[in-house]
Design an enzyme around this catalytic site. Structure first.
Site, PDB file in Angstrom:
ATOM      1  N   ASN A  77      56.567  42.377  29.538  1.00  0.00           N
ATOM      2  CA  ASN A  77      56.584  40.917  29.467  1.00  0.00           C
ATOM      3  C   ASN A  77      56.090  40.362  30.815  1.00  0.00           C
ATOM      4  OD1 ASN A  77      58.677  38.114  29.094  1.00  0.00           O
ATOM      5  ND2 ASN A  77      57.033  38.663  27.729  1.00  0.00           N
ATOM      6  N   SER A  88      60.568  36.637  33.814  1.00  0.00           N
ATOM      7  CA  SER A  88      60.466  36.719  32.353  1.00  0.00           C
ATOM      8  C   SER A  88      61.550  35.869  31.698  1.00  0.00           C
ATOM      9  CB  SER A  88      60.630  38.165  31.897  1.00  0.00           C
ATOM     10  OG  SER A  88      59.691  38.968  32.541  1.00  0.00           O
ATOM     11  N   HIS A 109      54.220  40.033  38.425  1.00  0.00           N
ATOM     12  CA  HIS A 109      53.918  41.465  38.259  1.00  0.00           C
ATOM     13  C   HIS A 109      52.458  41.754  38.623  1.00  0.00           C
ATOM     14  CE1 HIS A 109      57.226  40.888  35.206  1.00  0.00           C
ATOM     15  NE2 HIS A 109      57.685  41.926  35.859  1.00  0.00           N
TER      16      HIS A 109
END
Ligand code: PAF
Length: 281
Positions: A32, A188, A37
């Protein structure tokens, strides 16, 4: 980018790179993925010949009643983002690959002391699950270095300690917390916020920056913790903790300690639990 689910195939690919003398960087994730990231991937890309990412929603780091079942699984979308960020191999194993005897019968890695406080005190067993899966992933990938986000500040400390204590030959690097324009740390979990909660959520970062600024003006850290908790409660949060700690070991500072500190917050907003932190130096 190649996606691999099998441990033997992963090892074979990485063995080839290592034989050729290539530097392998690794970014472990639970998927996700968002820009936070991707920024860790880019950091790895800039320093490695080959970059491996993992997407694995690790059951052992979720407690009863936490969001393991509803944690978003978005592999197809994650693959696109990882490929764009320069990932060479995505390792996306099944639970049975990571836990051949089942999660409940797994060898468990416990990192003492630094896990007794903050997240560790509110999420029993969470860091055992994190340390266990990260050490398993390190054994499988055998990277030269791995990159973790500073947003999960305590997690970063736990991994650093585990690697040092177990003499694992992996260098731990960290990437800065990415934020939306209003200061909310990218996570997330932000997608669970209602529009009204999303508007209130940046109060966490605003509170952290106020703590840092007042600390720099000479305020005492204990008084700042109390005032910050009250501010968050007034804004509709239910804080689990609002703490100022030593950045290197997360221990309570001495009353007159002024260097190397970090403020950390975990607070619920409706059904969503948000965490953030801000180093003072
Ligand atoms: O930070 C995360 O996404 C997870 O805790 C990690 C490090 C991938 C272990 O499952």
């Amino acid at each position: 980018m190649q996606t691999v689910t099998d441990a033997a195939a992963l090892r074979a690919t990485i063995r080839g790179w290592r034989t050729a003398g290539q530097v392998v960087g690794f970014v472990p994730t639970m998927g996700n993925l968002h820009e936070g990231h991707h920024s860790l991937l880019k950091l790895a890309r800039a320093r490695a010949d080959r970059v491996v990412a993992s997407v694995f929603v690790n059951p052992t780091q979720f407690g009863p009643g936490e969001d393991f079942e509803r944690y978003p699984r978005t592999l197809a979308q994650d693959q696109v983002g990882l490929a764009e960020a320069g990932c060479d191999v995505l390792f996306a194993p099944e639970v049975a690959t990571m836990y051949p005897f089942g999660p409940a019968a797994s060898v468990s890695v416990h990192v003492p002391v630094v896990t007794d406080t903050l997240e560790g005190a509110h999420r029993a067993g969470h860091f055992d699950g994190v340390a266990t899966v990260v050490s398993k992933l390190f054994h499988l990938v055998q990277p030269d270095f791995a990159v973790f986000g500073q947003k999960d500040f305590q997690q970063l400390k736990v991994i650093e300690r585990m690697v040092r204590d177990l003499s694992l030959p992996v260098k731990i690097m960290s990437g800065p917390t990415l934020r939306d324009d209003d200061g909310l740390a990218k996570s997330s979990r932000n997608q669970y916020l209602s529009p009204a909660e999303r508007q209130r959520a940046p109060q966490i970062y605003a509170t952290l920056t106020q703590m840092r600024d007042l600390f720099r003006q000479g305020h005492n850290w204990q008084a700042l913790e109390t005032a910050a908790r009250a501010r968050l409660e007034r804004a509709g949060f239910t804080p689990d903790y609002v703490a100022i700690r030593r950045a290197d070991d997360l221990a309570e500072p001495a009353t007159d300690e002024r260097e190397g500190l970090v403020a950390l917050v975990a607070a619920r907003l409706g059904a969503t639990r948000l965490i953030d932190n801000l180093p003072f130096d």
